[in-house]
Design a protein around this motif. Structure first.
Motif, short mmCIF file in Angstrom:
data_model
loop_
_atom_site.label_atom_id
_atom_site.label_comp_id
_atom_site.label_asym_id
_atom_site.label_seq_id
_atom_site.Cartn_x
_atom_site.Cartn_y
_atom_site.Cartn_z
N GLU A 1 0.94 11.39 2.65
CA GLU A 1 2.30 11.50 2.12
C GLU A 1 3.27 11.81 3.25
N GLY A 2 4.43 11.20 3.19
CA GLY A 2 5.48 11.47 4.17
C GLY A 2 6.83 11.42 3.50
N PHE A 3 7.81 12.08 4.11
CA PHE A 3 9.15 12.16 3.54
C PHE A 3 10.16 11.57 4.52
N PHE A 4 10.98 10.66 4.03
CA PHE A 4 12.04 10.06 4.82
C PHE A 4 13.37 10.67 4.38
N ILE A 5 14.10 11.23 5.34
CA ILE A 5 15.38 11.86 5.06
C ILE A 5 16.49 10.99 5.65
N PHE A 6 17.48 10.68 4.84
CA PHE A 6 18.54 9.75 5.21
C PHE A 6 19.82 10.51 5.56
N ASP B 1 0.81 -1.22 0.00
CA ASP B 1 0.00 0.00 0.00
C ASP B 1 0.85 1.27 0.00
N ILE B 2 2.18 1.10 0.08
CA ILE B 2 3.08 2.25 0.08
C ILE B 2 3.75 2.36 -1.29
N SER B 3 3.67 3.52 -1.91
CA SER B 3 4.41 3.78 -3.15
C SER B 3 5.50 4.81 -2.87
N TRP B 4 6.55 4.79 -3.71
CA TRP B 4 7.75 5.55 -3.40
C TRP B 4 8.16 6.44 -4.57
N LYS B 5 8.78 7.57 -4.23
CA LYS B 5 9.34 8.47 -5.25
C LYS B 5 10.60 9.12 -4.69
N THR B 6 11.69 9.05 -5.43
CA THR B 6 12.94 9.69 -5.01
C THR B 6 12.85 11.19 -5.25
N ILE B 7 13.15 11.98 -4.19
CA ILE B 7 13.12 13.44 -4.29
C ILE B 7 14.51 13.99 -4.58
N ASP B 8 15.48 13.57 -3.79
CA ASP B 8 16.88 13.93 -4.04
C ASP B 8 17.77 12.84 -3.45
N TYR B 9 19.07 13.10 -3.37
CA TYR B 9 20.00 12.03 -3.01
C TYR B 9 19.88 11.59 -1.54
N ARG B 10 19.08 12.34 -0.75
CA ARG B 10 18.89 11.93 0.64
C ARG B 10 17.42 11.85 1.06
N THR B 11 16.50 12.05 0.13
CA THR B 11 15.08 12.13 0.49
C THR B 11 14.23 11.29 -0.45
N ILE B 12 13.30 10.53 0.12
CA ILE B 12 12.29 9.84 -0.68
C ILE B 12 10.92 10.14 -0.10
N LYS B 13 9.95 10.18 -1.00
CA LYS B 13 8.56 10.42 -0.57
C LYS B 13 7.81 9.10 -0.58
N ALA B 14 7.07 8.86 0.51
CA ALA B 14 6.20 7.70 0.59
C ALA B 14 4.75 8.16 0.52
N THR B 15 3.96 7.51 -0.30
CA THR B 15 2.53 7.76 -0.35
C THR B 15 1.82 6.48 0.05
N ILE B 16 1.05 6.57 1.12
CA ILE B 16 0.38 5.38 1.64
C ILE B 16 -1.12 5.54 1.47
#
Length: 261
Positions: free
Chosen positions: A191-196, A168-183
């Motif tokens: 929508e949420g953003f994970f920062i690495f 149920d989670i889809s993903w999109k790369t935003i930049d070299y340290r961030t991806i967006k999750a859409t659940i």
């Protein structure tokens, strides 16, 4: 003797209330943990193939490959919570339940004399605060609670990274340290953003959640990663409201022990 009898009676009533509260949560946990998938299936490297590189590398680092694909996590916490800028921090102890068998989480906490249960199950969120299990002093539900609880679930998958494989989670790369999750779950979308960080581990999570009736920016900050029974997860997490007048911490938790079932 009369005073002693009254005290004893109140003590017995409190014990009954607390037991009733825990019994109710136990029933909810049983439904959350109910297996409905292939119980012996293990996670393989191929299960990570369709994920963005940041998430794929992260999940490899935290050692989910080889773990059961459909399983449950039970972990205990200690921490502090504050309900307003002028309030005092309240210590709590808690147990959290998360599952890849069924979508959701249950959080059971004790901050005496209050017992707290926060959950997202069957597409519904609910927050309950009870006085020794005898009387609900807070019972929140509805669409805004659903959205806020779903946001908590997504962010706290850092504590249950197997859940990141949820279809149920889809993903999109935003930049070299961030991806967006859409659940998307049960007609709810978030929508949420994970920062690495530079080591490829999730450093923080950002989304929007309801604070009372207002939709506000929310941040979850991960602590240092530790090995818990072969799984690398943060030993602490701090929840922060990013408000117009500044950031406000309101929740801090430390993992005490962790069990994957």
């Amino acid at each position: 003797m009369i005073i002693g009898s009254i005290i004893t009676l109140l003590f017995i009533i409190a014990i009954i209330g607390i037991a009733s509260f825990h019994t109710s949560v136990k029933k909810e946990k049983t439904l959350l943990f109910h297996p409905n998938k292939e119980v012996n299936k293990k996670i393989t490297p191929e299960d990570l193939d369709d994920l963005p590189d940041l998430m794929k590398n992260y999940l490899s680092k935290v050692n989910i490959v080889g773990k059961p694909k459909y399983c449950n996590a039970v972990f205990t916490q200690k921490g502090e919570i504050i309900t307003g800028s002028k309030k005092k921090w309240l210590p709590f102890s808690a147990t959290q339940y998360m599952s890849s068998n069924n979508f959701g989480f249950i959080w059971k906490a004790k901050a005496l004399p209050m017992l707290i249960r926060d959950k997202y199950t069957n597409g519904k969120g609910e927050v309950k605060v009870s006085l020794l299990g005898l009387k609900n002093v807070v019972l929140f539900s509805g669409q805004k609670v659903d959205q806020s609880s779903l946001g908590r679930y997504l962010g706290e998958l850092i504590w249950f990274p197997i859940g990141f494989l949820n279809p149920d989670i889809s993903w999109k790369t935003i930049d070299y340290r961030t991806i967006k999750a859409t659940i998307i779950n049960d007609n709810h979308t978030l929508e949420g953003f994970f920062i690495f960080n530079q080591n490829g581990m999730i450093d923080r999570f950002k989304t929007k959640r309801y604070r009372d009736t207002e939709l506000e920016d929310f941040i979850g900050e991960a602590g240092e990663y530790q090995d818990y029974n072969g799984l690398l997860i943060p030993n602490t997490m701090t929840a922060i409201w990013d408000l117009k007048n500044g950031k406000q911490k309101y929740f801090k938790a430390t993992i005490l022990n962790y069990k994957l079932m």
